[in-house]
Design a protein around this motif. Structure first.
Motif, PDB file in Angstrom:
ATOM      1  N   ARG A   1       0.838  -1.212   0.000  1.00  9.20           N
ATOM      2  CA  ARG A   1       0.000   0.000   0.000  1.00  9.20           C
ATOM      3  C   ARG A   1       0.868   1.256   0.000  1.00  9.20           C
ATOM      4  NH1 ARG A   1      -3.091  -2.480   3.831  1.00  9.20           N
ATOM      5  NH2 ARG A   1      -2.270  -1.139   5.467  1.00  9.20           N
ATOM      6  N   GLN A   2       1.913   1.263   0.837  1.00  5.58           N
ATOM      7  CA  GLN A   2       2.798   2.429   0.897  1.00  5.58           C
ATOM      8  C   GLN A   2       3.478   2.663  -0.449  1.00  5.58           C
ATOM      9  OE1 GLN A   2       5.250   1.158   4.162  1.00  5.58           O
ATOM     10  NE2 GLN A   2       4.089   2.361   5.656  1.00  5.58           N
ATOM     11  N   GLU A   3       3.976   1.600  -1.043  1.00  6.79           N
ATOM     12  CA  GLU A   3       4.657   1.733  -2.332  1.00  6.79           C
ATOM     13  C   GLU A   3       3.676   2.122  -3.436  1.00  6.79           C
ATOM     14  OE1 GLU A   3       7.943  -1.526  -0.906  1.00  6.79           O
ATOM     15  OE2 GLU A   3       6.243  -2.144  -2.140  1.00  6.79           O
ATOM     16  N   ALA A   4       2.461   1.596  -3.383  1.00  8.30           N
ATOM     17  CA  ALA A   4       1.446   1.963  -4.374  1.00  8.30           C
ATOM     18  C   ALA A   4       1.065   3.428  -4.245  1.00  8.30           C
ATOM     19  CB  ALA A   4       0.213   1.073  -4.221  1.00  8.30           C
ATOM     20  N   MET A   5       0.939   3.908  -3.015  1.00 15.29           N
ATOM     21  CA  MET A   5       0.618   5.327  -2.812  1.00 15.29           C
ATOM     22  C   MET A   5       1.758   6.197  -3.362  1.00 15.29           C
ATOM     23  SD  MET A   5      -2.296   5.332  -1.724  1.00 15.29           S
ATOM     24  CE  MET A   5      -3.297   5.979  -0.443  1.00 15.29           C
ATOM     25  N   GLY A   6       2.988   5.775  -3.138  1.00 12.89           N
ATOM     26  CA  GLY A   6       4.117   6.497  -3.717  1.00 12.89           C
ATOM     27  C   GLY A   6       4.069   6.497  -5.231  1.00 12.89           C
ATOM     28  N   SER A   7       3.652   5.377  -5.809  1.00 12.06           N
ATOM     29  CA  SER A   7       3.590   5.285  -7.273  1.00 12.06           C
ATOM     30  C   SER A   7       2.507   6.196  -7.850  1.00 12.06           C
ATOM     31  CB  SER A   7       3.353   3.839  -7.715  1.00 12.06           C
ATOM     32  OG  SER A   7       2.016   3.442  -7.496  1.00 12.06           O
ATOM     33  N   PHE A   8       1.423   6.439  -7.104  1.00  7.49           N
ATOM     34  CA  PHE A   8       0.374   7.348  -7.576  1.00  7.49           C
ATOM     35  C   PHE A   8       0.919   8.775  -7.728  1.00  7.49           C
ATOM     36  CE2 PHE A   8      -2.841   4.421  -5.337  1.00  7.49           C
ATOM     37  CZ  PHE A   8      -2.960   3.641  -6.461  1.00  7.49           C
ATOM     38  N   PHE A   9       1.965   9.075  -6.976  1.00 12.98           N
ATOM     39  CA  PHE A   9       2.619  10.374  -7.064  1.00 12.98           C
ATOM     40  C   PHE A   9       3.758  10.354  -8.088  1.00 12.98           C
ATOM     41  CE2 PHE A   9       6.164  13.002  -5.397  1.00 12.98           C
ATOM     42  CZ  PHE A   9       5.596  14.256  -5.558  1.00 12.98           C
ATOM     43  N   LEU A  10       4.566   9.286  -8.052  1.00  8.65           N
ATOM     44  CA  LEU A  10       5.778   9.229  -8.875  1.00  8.65           C
ATOM     45  C   LEU A  10       5.510   8.976 -10.361  1.00  8.65           C
ATOM     46  CD1 LEU A  10       8.220   7.306  -6.510  1.00  8.65           C
ATOM     47  CD2 LEU A  10       8.286   9.738  -7.133  1.00  8.65           C
ATOM     48  N   VAL A  11       4.529   8.150 -10.686  1.00 11.54           N
ATOM     49  CA  VAL A  11       4.274   7.862 -12.108  1.00 11.54           C
ATOM     50  C   VAL A  11       3.891   9.135 -12.865  1.00 11.54           C
ATOM     51  CG1 VAL A  11       2.766   6.628 -13.723  1.00 11.54           C
ATOM     52  CG2 VAL A  11       3.865   5.383 -11.851  1.00 11.54           C
TER      53      VAL A  11
ATOM     54  N   LEU B   1      12.255   7.919 -23.314  1.00  7.85           N
ATOM     55  CA  LEU B   1      13.050   6.854 -22.710  1.00  7.85           C
ATOM     56  C   LEU B   1      13.293   7.122 -21.224  1.00  7.85           C
ATOM     57  CD1 LEU B   1      14.439   4.197 -23.325  1.00  7.85           C
ATOM     58  CD2 LEU B   1      16.503   5.472 -23.906  1.00  7.85           C
ATOM     59  N   GLU B   2      13.626   8.361 -20.881  1.00  8.23           N
ATOM     60  CA  GLU B   2      13.791   8.706 -19.462  1.00  8.23           C
ATOM     61  C   GLU B   2      12.486   8.525 -18.702  1.00  8.23           C
ATOM     62  OE1 GLU B   2      15.325  12.633 -18.873  1.00  8.23           O
ATOM     63  OE2 GLU B   2      17.309  12.116 -19.650  1.00  8.23           O
ATOM     64  N   THR B   3      11.401   8.974 -19.285  1.00  9.92           N
ATOM     65  CA  THR B   3      10.092   8.835 -18.639  1.00  9.92           C
ATOM     66  C   THR B   3       9.756   7.357 -18.417  1.00  9.92           C
ATOM     67  OG1 THR B   3       9.350  10.883 -19.673  1.00  9.92           O
ATOM     68  CG2 THR B   3       7.641   9.422 -18.842  1.00  9.92           C
ATOM     69  N   ALA B   4       9.999   6.533 -19.420  1.00 12.53           N
ATOM     70  CA  ALA B   4       9.722   5.100 -19.299  1.00 12.53           C
ATOM     71  C   ALA B   4      10.610   4.461 -18.237  1.00 12.53           C
ATOM     72  CB  ALA B   4       9.937   4.409 -20.651  1.00 12.53           C
TER      73      ALA B   4
ATOM     74  N   TRP C   1      15.946   7.817 -10.061  1.00 10.57           N
ATOM     75  CA  TRP C   1      15.263   9.096  -9.876  1.00 10.57           C
ATOM     76  C   TRP C   1      16.246  10.202  -9.497  1.00 10.57           C
ATOM     77  CZ3 TRP C   1      10.341  11.094 -10.412  1.00 10.57           C
ATOM     78  CH2 TRP C   1       9.407  10.207 -10.947  1.00 10.57           C
ATOM     79  N   ALA C   2      17.176   9.900  -8.596  1.00  7.31           N
ATOM     80  CA  ALA C   2      18.160  10.901  -8.184  1.00  7.31           C
ATOM     81  C   ALA C   2      19.025  11.334  -9.374  1.00  7.31           C
ATOM     82  CB  ALA C   2      19.033  10.358  -7.056  1.00  7.31           C
ATOM     83  N   ALA C   3      19.452  10.387 -10.180  1.00  7.45           N
ATOM     84  CA  ALA C   3      20.269  10.702 -11.351  1.00  7.45           C
ATOM     85  C   ALA C   3      19.492  11.557 -12.355  1.00  7.45           C
ATOM     86  CB  ALA C   3      20.766   9.413 -12.013  1.00  7.45           C
ATOM     87  N   ALA C   4      18.237  11.220 -12.588  1.00  5.00           N
ATOM     88  CA  ALA C   4      17.430  11.987 -13.544  1.00  5.00           C
ATOM     89  C   ALA C   4      17.162  13.395 -13.035  1.00  5.00           C
ATOM     90  CB  ALA C   4      16.112  11.257 -13.814  1.00  5.00           C
ATOM     91  N   ILE C   5      16.853  13.514 -11.757  1.00  8.45           N
ATOM     92  CA  ILE C   5      16.593  14.844 -11.195  1.00  8.45           C
ATOM     93  C   ILE C   5      17.863  15.690 -11.252  1.00  8.45           C
ATOM     94  CG2 ILE C   5      16.081  16.077  -9.038  1.00  8.45           C
ATOM     95  CD1 ILE C   5      14.040  13.759  -8.475  1.00  8.45           C
TER      96      ILE C   5
ATOM     97  N   LEU D   1       4.618  12.163 -11.973  1.00  7.80           N
ATOM     98  CA  LEU D   1       5.785  13.037 -11.878  1.00  7.80           C
ATOM     99  C   LEU D   1       6.863  12.663 -12.887  1.00  7.80           C
ATOM    100  CD1 LEU D   1       6.970  15.427 -10.267  1.00  7.80           C
ATOM    101  CD2 LEU D   1       7.981  13.728  -8.715  1.00  7.80           C
ATOM    102  N   SER D   2       6.889  11.394 -13.290  1.00  2.00           N
ATOM    103  CA  SER D   2       7.897  10.956 -14.260  1.00  2.00           C
ATOM    104  C   SER D   2       7.740  11.685 -15.600  1.00  2.00           C
ATOM    105  CB  SER D   2       7.833   9.439 -14.464  1.00  2.00           C
ATOM    106  OG  SER D   2       6.632   9.066 -15.104  1.00  2.00           O
TER     107      SER D   2
END
Length: 126
Positions: A36-46, A57-60, A116-120, A48-49
């Motif tokens: 659940r915690q990871e899924a909630m994070g994914s609702f934000f991160l996907v 390619l970076e987005t994927a 994520w850190a590298a892309a940011i 944001l990508s």
């Protein structure tokens, strides 16, 4: 003849039932706090990508690492459930199976954080 009558399904009937089993698996995973915690994070991160990624390619890759964490967490939950079904007593092999599943989750999280850190850094600070 197979002991499992589900193995005789073919075509769209098989696909439809497999889809139902997959939804049941996602529902079962949702009852696990870590998933659940990871899924909630994914609702934000996907979403944001799409902002962080500068190319498709970076987005994927950003999205893929997030989804990978969810996949590994579901596999880890499956391992833990199978071990727990066998019995509550302590056994070295059961511990090893659970620990390696947990290690897989950790590695997927570290990969996700690193990508994520590298892309940011590359897209906003370099």
């Amino acid at each position: 003849m197979s002991a499992n009558p589900q193995k005789h399904r073919t075509g769209l009937d098989r696909v439809w039932h497999a889809f139902g089993y997959s939804l049941s698996g996602l529902k079962a995973g949702w009852y696990e706090k870590a998933f659940r915690q990871e899924a909630m994070g994914s609702f934000f991160l996907v979403p944001l990508s799409f902002y962080v990624g500068q190319t498709w390619l970076e987005t994927a890759l950003l999205m893929g690492t997030v989804v990978l964490v969810l996949v590994i967490e579901l596999l880890n939950t499956g391992i833990e459930s199978a071990i727990d079904r066998i019995g509550p007593e302590w056994h070295e092999l059961a511990k090893r199976a659970k620990d390696t599943g947990s290690a897989a989750v950790l590695l997927s999280l570290l990969l996700c954080i690193a990508v994520w850190a590298a892309a940011i850094y590359a897209n906003f600070f370099a």
